[in-house]
Motif scaffolding. Structure first.
Motif, mmCIF file in Angstrom:
data_model
loop_
_atom_site.group_PDB
_atom_site.id
_atom_site.type_symbol
_atom_site.label_atom_id
_atom_site.label_comp_id
_atom_site.label_asym_id
_atom_site.label_seq_id
_atom_site.Cartn_x
_atom_site.Cartn_y
_atom_site.Cartn_z
ATOM 1 N N LEU A 262 -22.270 -29.743 39.153
ATOM 2 C CA LEU A 262 -20.819 -29.488 39.226
ATOM 3 C C LEU A 262 -20.082 -30.268 38.143
ATOM 4 O O LEU A 262 -19.237 -29.722 37.430
ATOM 5 N N ALA A 263 -20.396 -31.560 38.044
ATOM 6 C CA ALA A 263 -19.697 -32.420 37.085
ATOM 7 C C ALA A 263 -19.948 -31.988 35.646
ATOM 8 O O ALA A 263 -19.143 -32.253 34.760
ATOM 9 N N ARG A 264 -21.084 -31.306 35.403
ATOM 10 C CA ARG A 264 -21.409 -30.800 34.065
ATOM 11 C C ARG A 264 -20.718 -29.471 33.753
ATOM 12 O O ARG A 264 -20.877 -28.941 32.655
ATOM 13 N N CYS A 265 -20.023 -28.899 34.704
ATOM 14 C CA CYS A 265 -19.424 -27.566 34.497
ATOM 15 C C CYS A 265 -18.162 -27.666 33.642
ATOM 16 O O CYS A 265 -17.216 -28.366 34.011
ATOM 17 N N PRO A 266 -18.119 -26.977 32.507
ATOM 18 C CA PRO A 266 -16.917 -27.016 31.670
ATOM 19 C C PRO A 266 -15.723 -26.380 32.389
ATOM 20 O O PRO A 266 -15.877 -25.403 33.125
ATOM 21 N N ALA A 267 -14.559 -26.927 32.142
ATOM 22 C CA ALA A 267 -13.339 -26.397 32.765
ATOM 23 C C ALA A 267 -13.082 -24.956 32.350
ATOM 24 O O ALA A 267 -12.417 -24.200 33.056
ATOM 25 N N THR A 268 -13.640 -24.559 31.192
ATOM 26 C CA THR A 268 -13.366 -23.233 30.624
ATOM 27 C C THR A 268 -14.309 -22.141 31.150
ATOM 28 O O THR A 268 -14.166 -20.973 30.779
ATOM 29 N N ALA A 269 -15.294 -22.496 31.970
ATOM 30 C CA ALA A 269 -16.274 -21.501 32.428
ATOM 31 C C ALA A 269 -15.597 -20.364 33.180
ATOM 32 O O ALA A 269 -14.659 -20.575 33.953
ATOM 33 N N ARG A 270 -16.107 -19.144 32.960
ATOM 34 C CA ARG A 270 -15.617 -17.978 33.705
ATOM 35 C C ARG A 270 -16.437 -17.777 34.984
ATOM 36 O O ARG A 270 -15.918 -17.323 36.007
ATOM 37 N N PHE A 271 -17.724 -18.089 34.882
ATOM 38 C CA PHE A 271 -18.629 -17.976 36.040
ATOM 39 C C PHE A 271 -19.420 -19.276 36.174
ATOM 40 O O PHE A 271 -19.780 -19.891 35.175
ATOM 41 N N ALA A 272 -19.715 -19.663 37.414
ATOM 42 C CA ALA A 272 -20.541 -20.853 37.652
ATOM 43 C C ALA A 272 -21.458 -20.574 38.837
ATOM 44 O O ALA A 272 -21.011 -20.044 39.866
ATOM 45 N N ILE A 273 -22.741 -20.922 38.653
ATOM 46 C CA ILE A 273 -23.736 -20.632 39.696
ATOM 47 C C ILE A 273 -24.444 -21.930 40.059
ATOM 48 O O ILE A 273 -24.936 -22.640 39.172
ATOM 49 N N PHE A 274 -24.493 -22.221 41.347
ATOM 50 C CA PHE A 274 -25.115 -23.454 41.818
ATOM 51 C C PHE A 274 -26.189 -23.149 42.849
ATOM 52 O O PHE A 274 -25.961 -22.385 43.782
ATOM 53 N N GLU A 275 -27.354 -23.764 42.642
ATOM 54 C CA GLU A 275 -28.469 -23.638 43.572
ATOM 55 C C GLU A 275 -28.364 -24.768 44.600
ATOM 56 O O GLU A 275 -28.093 -25.918 44.232
ATOM 57 N N ILE A 276 -28.552 -24.438 45.868
ATOM 58 C CA ILE A 276 -28.452 -25.451 46.930
ATOM 59 C C ILE A 276 -29.719 -25.389 47.780
ATOM 60 O O ILE A 276 -30.072 -24.340 48.322
ATOM 61 N N GLY A 277 -30.417 -26.506 47.872
ATOM 62 C CA GLY A 277 -31.677 -26.547 48.602
ATOM 63 C C GLY A 277 -31.610 -27.481 49.797
ATOM 64 O O GLY A 277 -30.634 -28.199 49.999
ATOM 65 N N MET A 278 -32.666 -27.450 50.594
ATOM 66 C CA MET A 278 -32.748 -28.356 51.739
ATOM 67 C C MET A 278 -34.170 -28.358 52.270
ATOM 68 O O MET A 278 -34.919 -27.413 52.075
ATOM 69 N N ASN A 279 -34.543 -29.467 52.936
ATOM 70 C CA ASN A 279 -35.723 -29.403 53.791
ATOM 71 C C ASN A 279 -35.475 -30.029 55.159
ATOM 72 O O ASN A 279 -36.389 -30.182 55.950
ATOM 73 N N HIS A 280 -34.210 -30.384 55.425
ATOM 74 C CA HIS A 280 -33.800 -30.841 56.754
ATOM 75 C C HIS A 280 -32.445 -30.209 57.088
ATOM 76 O O HIS A 280 -31.661 -29.906 56.187
ATOM 77 N N ALA A 281 -32.184 -30.044 58.370
ATOM 78 C CA ALA A 281 -30.872 -29.568 58.810
ATOM 79 C C ALA A 281 -29.800 -30.565 58.366
ATOM 80 O O ALA A 281 -30.046 -31.766 58.266
ATOM 81 N N GLY A 282 -28.608 -30.040 58.080
ATOM 82 C CA GLY A 282 -27.485 -30.900 57.724
ATOM 83 C C GLY A 282 -27.371 -31.226 56.253
ATOM 84 O O GLY A 282 -26.405 -31.869 55.837
ATOM 85 N N GLU A 283 -28.334 -30.778 55.436
ATOM 86 C CA GLU A 283 -28.300 -31.125 54.016
ATOM 87 C C GLU A 283 -27.447 -30.174 53.177
ATOM 88 O O GLU A 283 -26.862 -30.573 52.176
ATOM 89 N N ILE A 284 -27.366 -28.910 53.572
ATOM 90 C CA ILE A 284 -26.643 -27.920 52.763
ATOM 91 C C ILE A 284 -25.124 -28.073 52.909
ATOM 92 O O ILE A 284 -24.383 -27.985 51.925
ATOM 93 N N GLU A 285 -24.651 -28.323 54.125
ATOM 94 C CA GLU A 285 -23.199 -28.291 54.373
ATOM 95 C C GLU A 285 -22.394 -29.217 53.460
ATOM 96 O O GLU A 285 -21.415 -28.775 52.833
ATOM 97 N N PRO A 286 -22.763 -30.507 53.322
ATOM 98 C CA PRO A 286 -21.944 -31.350 52.434
ATOM 99 C C PRO A 286 -21.982 -30.896 50.977
ATOM 100 O O PRO A 286 -20.996 -31.057 50.248
ATOM 101 N N LEU A 287 -23.098 -30.302 50.561
ATOM 102 C CA LEU A 287 -23.214 -29.841 49.175
ATOM 103 C C LEU A 287 -22.354 -28.608 48.931
ATOM 104 O O LEU A 287 -21.647 -28.515 47.921
#
Length: 482
Positions: free
Chosen positions: A153-178
């Motif tokens: 996220l912090a590496r995303c330029p302010a000028t981007a038109r599209f941004a795609i982020f992959e979110i992983g987990m191997n325990h419950a509760g890990e995805i929501e804060p991300l």
């Protein structure tokens, strides 16, 4: 006219509530957590990892040309009085704050991707498809965890038109804060499969953990779900309960919004005919396997939802190639000809293993060539692990795999189930299997290597590439219908 810097040091200091030490250059061109690969002008974040403390590498990062380093107050005394530093209470928390600031300034259409299988290849396909239509930012590699997502996220330029982020987990509760950091307009769940079973009561619990991605979808947002998956109805109910009204499904099921009408599977690509949100589309996909064809439906649906041109998006899919460790092909120069290496060494679970064996089953081989699988342990499968490893024998038989090499204590279950004629060799570890696997290769063979990251199958890939230098194998020459 030069592009604006990614950050100014003043904006970083404000976002992270950091104190400034030394004379900081104003422009910061990028962010890094690795002193070995940092580029001049980038900010170095001294993250504390499980093995190393990034503070031990601050001097090396600054010597390599880092614009500044982000360090914690407790370790400030380690560095020169005039060192260019941003000082925070906790470096990871500072990175999270900077990620949130990046999201706040962003005008882009944002997509978040999760799923038991296919997260990274789907994210990379979206990067290619959307990148042809506007400035696009996406997570590097598999940066999908508690530090990877805020860094991306912090590496995303302010000028981007599209941004795609992959979110992983191997325990419950890990995805929501991300996902609450990412706040996507579109969330994609590729599929829900029996992975990380060691940490979950069953597949429904895995679905509930994946469904945490819905918590970050804002008003008017959409989710893209696999209608062919056993957990579709559960995910659909959860999304509806959270007030998400735009639920787009993909699959072969006739009710799918992005529906597979026909697919022709070839050795190194696929030809797909689909109905995408009411539009009839035929396209070539530059990666083999039915699973990749299915995920391409999700890619086109998500691209349409964020305003991309569907016809151009479908055309871009022909340019996609498998990534290193995820199906990348290499021609190996062996005695009297060539063999083909399919590198699937990055990770494995029962679903991705079955998909990779299906791709191997369709792979092109020479006149006397064999289809060879070299398989390492699938980890984190809990009590069902032995049964799931044994069960791979069905896919080996169904896809007419000629020879199987196994390594690791869990793969012993498969080895014992194999018919004697298919047994290539067994060893306790990838390193111990290396010599057998390298010695087996001959002209015309296609060899596929796969296992969980912890089973270190990349060592066998590296050994083959050292022993038989070759070249990347892709393109039309590698395509052959069965």
């Amino acid at each position: 006219m030069s592009a604006a810097p990614l950050w100014t040091s003043a904006a970083m200091a404000e976002a992270m509530r950091a104190s400034i030490n030394g004379a900081l250059p104003d422009p910061v061109t990028g962010l890094s957590i690795d002193s070995r690969t940092i580029a001049p002008g980038e900010a170095y974040f001294a993250i504390k990892g499980e093995v190393h403390d990034g503070h031990d590498f601050v001097a090396a990062a600054l010597k390599a040309g880092a614009a500044l380093a982000v360090v914690e107050t407790a370790q400030r005394g380690k560095f020169a009085p005039d060192a260019p530093l941003l000082v925070v209470d906790d470096v990871l928390a500072g990175l999270v704050d900077l990620g949130r600031a990046a999201r706040a300034r962003l005008q882009a259409q944002v997509i978040a991707v999760t799923g038991s299988v296919g997260k990274t290849s789907t994210k990379e396909a979206l990067r290619r498809v959307l990148g042809a239509q506007g400035e696009t930012h996406a997570s590097a590699a598999s940066f999908n965890n508690h530090w990877g997502v805020p860094l991306s996220l912090a590496r995303c330029p302010a000028t981007a038109r599209f941004a795609i982020f992959e979110i992983g987990m191997n325990h419950a509760g890990e995805i929501e804060p991300l996902v609450k950091m990412v706040r996507p307009q579109v969330a994609v769940i590729t599929t829900v499969e029996p992975v990380h079973l060691e940490f979950f009561a069953g597949i429904a619990a895995i679905a509930d953990a994946k469904a945490e991605i819905f918590a970050g979808v804002g008003p008017g947002g959409a989710v893209v779900l696999n209608r062919d998956n056993s957990q579709f109805a559960r995910l659909q109910r959860r999304a509806s309960k959270l007030g998400i009204s735009r639920i787009v499904s993909f699959g072969a099921d006739e009710k799918s919004d992005a529906r597979l009408l026909d697919v022709s599977l070839h050795a190194a690509c696929s030809a797909v005919h689909a109905d995408i949100l009411g539009h009839d589309v035929t396209y070539k996909l530059g990666m083999p396997g039915r699973h990749m064809a299915m995920n391409s439906l999700a890619v086109l649906a998500a691209a349409s939802l964020v305003g991309a041109d569907l016809a151009r998006a479908a055309l871009s899919l022909s340019q996609i190639e498998p990534a290193a460790g995820r199906g990348a092909r290499r021609a190996l120069e062996v005695a009297n000809g060539e063999a083909t290496l399919i590198d699937e060494s990055y990770n494995a679970n029962p679903a991705s293993m079955a998909a990779a064996l299906q791709v191997l089953g369709r792979a092109k081989v020479g006149p006397h060539g064999r289809r060879i699988a070299v398989l390492g342990d699938m980890l984190e499968l809990g009590a069902t692990s032995a049964k799931l490893h044994r069960g791979l024998n069905e896919a080996i038989k169904a896809n007419h795999i000629d020879l199987v090499y196994c390594c690791g204590p869990l793969m012993r279950n498969l080895w014992d189930a194999l018919s004697p004629g298919k047994r290539g060799g067994y060893a306790e570890s990838a390193a111990a299997l290396e010599t057998q696997a390298v010695a087996a290769i001959r002209a015309g063979d296609t060899i596929m290597i796969k296992g969980s990251l912890g089973s270190k199958m990349k060592t066998i890939v590296n050994a083959l590439e050292r022993r038989f230098p070759g070249k990347a194998a892709h393109g039309e020459a590698a395509v052959q219908a069965d």
